[in-house]
Design a protein around this motif. Structure first.
Motif, short mmCIF file in Angstrom:
data_model
loop_
_atom_site.label_atom_id
_atom_site.label_comp_id
_atom_site.label_asym_id
_atom_site.label_seq_id
_atom_site.Cartn_x
_atom_site.Cartn_y
_atom_site.Cartn_z
N ARG A 6 0.83 -1.20 0.00
CA ARG A 6 0.00 0.00 0.00
C ARG A 6 0.87 1.25 0.00
O ARG A 6 0.62 2.19 -0.75
CB ARG A 6 -0.93 0.00 1.22
CG ARG A 6 -1.89 1.19 1.23
CD ARG A 6 -2.82 1.19 2.43
NE ARG A 6 -2.18 1.04 3.71
CZ ARG A 6 -1.54 2.01 4.37
NH1 ARG A 6 -1.43 3.20 3.84
NH2 ARG A 6 -0.99 1.78 5.56
N LYS A 7 1.93 1.26 0.80
CA LYS A 7 2.83 2.41 0.85
C LYS A 7 3.53 2.63 -0.50
O LYS A 7 3.69 3.76 -0.96
CB LYS A 7 3.87 2.24 1.96
CG LYS A 7 3.31 2.47 3.34
CD LYS A 7 4.40 2.34 4.40
CE LYS A 7 3.83 2.61 5.77
NZ LYS A 7 4.86 2.56 6.81
N GLU A 8 3.93 1.54 -1.12
CA GLU A 8 4.57 1.64 -2.44
C GLU A 8 3.59 2.18 -3.49
O GLU A 8 3.96 2.99 -4.33
CB GLU A 8 5.13 0.28 -2.87
CG GLU A 8 6.37 -0.12 -2.09
CD GLU A 8 6.84 -1.54 -2.41
OE1 GLU A 8 6.35 -2.14 -3.38
OE2 GLU A 8 7.69 -2.03 -1.65
N ARG A 9 2.35 1.72 -3.42
CA ARG A 9 1.34 2.21 -4.35
C ARG A 9 1.07 3.69 -4.12
O ARG A 9 0.96 4.47 -5.07
CB ARG A 9 0.05 1.39 -4.19
CG ARG A 9 -0.97 1.71 -5.27
CD ARG A 9 -2.22 0.86 -5.16
NE ARG A 9 -2.99 1.36 -4.03
CZ ARG A 9 -3.59 0.61 -3.13
NH1 ARG A 9 -3.54 -0.70 -3.21
NH2 ARG A 9 -4.27 1.15 -2.14
N GLU A 10 0.98 4.11 -2.87
CA GLU A 10 0.77 5.52 -2.55
C GLU A 10 1.95 6.37 -3.00
O GLU A 10 1.77 7.47 -3.52
CB GLU A 10 0.52 5.69 -1.05
CG GLU A 10 -0.82 5.17 -0.59
CD GLU A 10 -0.97 5.17 0.93
OE1 GLU A 10 -0.01 5.53 1.65
OE2 GLU A 10 -2.07 4.79 1.39
N ARG A 11 3.15 5.86 -2.83
CA ARG A 11 4.34 6.58 -3.27
C ARG A 11 4.35 6.75 -4.79
O ARG A 11 4.63 7.83 -5.30
CB ARG A 11 5.61 5.86 -2.80
CG ARG A 11 6.89 6.58 -3.21
CD ARG A 11 8.12 5.96 -2.56
NE ARG A 11 9.33 6.54 -3.05
CZ ARG A 11 9.79 7.75 -2.75
NH1 ARG A 11 9.10 8.52 -1.94
NH2 ARG A 11 10.93 8.19 -3.26
N HIS A 13 1.76 6.78 -6.72
CA HIS A 13 0.70 7.74 -7.03
C HIS A 13 1.19 9.18 -6.82
O HIS A 13 0.96 10.06 -7.66
CB HIS A 13 -0.54 7.46 -6.17
CG HIS A 13 -1.59 8.53 -6.30
ND1 HIS A 13 -2.38 8.67 -7.41
CD2 HIS A 13 -1.95 9.52 -5.45
CE1 HIS A 13 -3.18 9.70 -7.25
NE2 HIS A 13 -2.94 10.24 -6.06
N ARG A 14 1.86 9.45 -5.69
CA ARG A 14 2.40 10.79 -5.42
C ARG A 14 3.41 11.19 -6.49
O ARG A 14 3.42 12.33 -6.95
CB ARG A 14 3.07 10.83 -4.04
CG ARG A 14 2.17 11.15 -2.91
CD ARG A 14 2.93 11.51 -1.64
NE ARG A 14 4.04 10.64 -1.33
CZ ARG A 14 3.96 9.54 -0.59
NH1 ARG A 14 2.79 9.17 -0.08
NH2 ARG A 14 5.02 8.81 -0.34
N TYR A 45 0.98 18.30 -0.32
CA TYR A 45 1.98 17.57 0.45
C TYR A 45 3.07 18.58 0.80
O TYR A 45 3.22 19.61 0.14
CB TYR A 45 2.60 16.42 -0.35
CG TYR A 45 1.71 15.21 -0.49
CD1 TYR A 45 1.62 14.28 0.54
CD2 TYR A 45 0.97 15.00 -1.64
CE1 TYR A 45 0.81 13.17 0.42
CE2 TYR A 45 0.15 13.90 -1.77
CZ TYR A 45 0.07 12.98 -0.73
OH TYR A 45 -0.75 11.89 -0.85
#
Length: 191
Positions: A6-11, A13-14, A45
């Motif tokens: 999830r963190k990798e996917r969010e990163r 996306h950012r 951000y």
């Protein structure tokens, strides 16, 4: 899905959001308007988050440029995909290139005019740049005659870029742009 995924996917996306926002801001207001502070405000951000993805504006512009080369490659390949050959293929390629530059002025600037640190014609050249060159070579290599195909592509690409840059800067009147492009294709790709 794990927390790490999830963190990798969010990163990711950012990362895409930063690139898209920089490109949109540049197309709307020019590259001078693209600052890390303004980007951080737009994507909501902090600047440190932005710097965790890119070391600064130069890297952001480079990421936009890489995206542009991917799009240019797709544009060129589509222009010649319907099977034109010889001069017709070169004319289609040249027209698509000029149209791409006109539709995406800030993107084109990132690709060719701004300092991105991206190496051209080098072992370290990123894949999107090599693929754009290959797309040109696939069509232009057929009309190179007795010239070395890669060298011919460099000359033709340089001429196209020169026409785009001089027309955009107002040094060449835009009313004659189609005739200049026809002359370039005729002289370099034959009749």
């Amino acid at each position: 899905m794990s927390v790490q995924e999830r963190k990798e996917r969010e990163r990711a996306h950012r990362h895409r959001l930063i690139i898209a926002t920089a490109r949109e801001l540049a197309e709307s207001h020019g590259w001078d308007a693209v600052t890390t502070r303004r980007l951080a405000e737009r994507i909501e951000y902090s600047q440190p988050v932005l710097y965790s993805h890119f070391r600064g504006k130069r890297e952001i512009v480079g990421a936009v440029a890489l995206e542009g080369f991917t799009e240019l490659t797709t544009t060129i390949r589509r222009a010649v995909a319907d099977g034109p050959a010889g001069r017709a293929a070169v004319a289609a390629l040249a027209g698509a290139y000029v149209d791409f530059a006109e539709r995406n002025p800030a993107l084109y600037d990132a690709m060719f005019l701004l300092d991105t640190g991206l190496p051209f014609a080098d072992a370290a050249t990123p894949a999107p740049l090599r693929e754009a060159f290959e797309a040109l070579l696939d069509t232009l290599g057929d009309v190179a005659g007795d010239a070395e195909p890669a060298l011919f592509v460099e000359v033709f690409w340089s001429a196209l870029h020169g026409l785009v840059a001089l027309t955009r800067s107002g040094r060449l009147p835009p009313t004659e742009a189609p005739r200049r492009l026809d002359l370039l294709v005729e002289r370099l790709a034959g009749r």
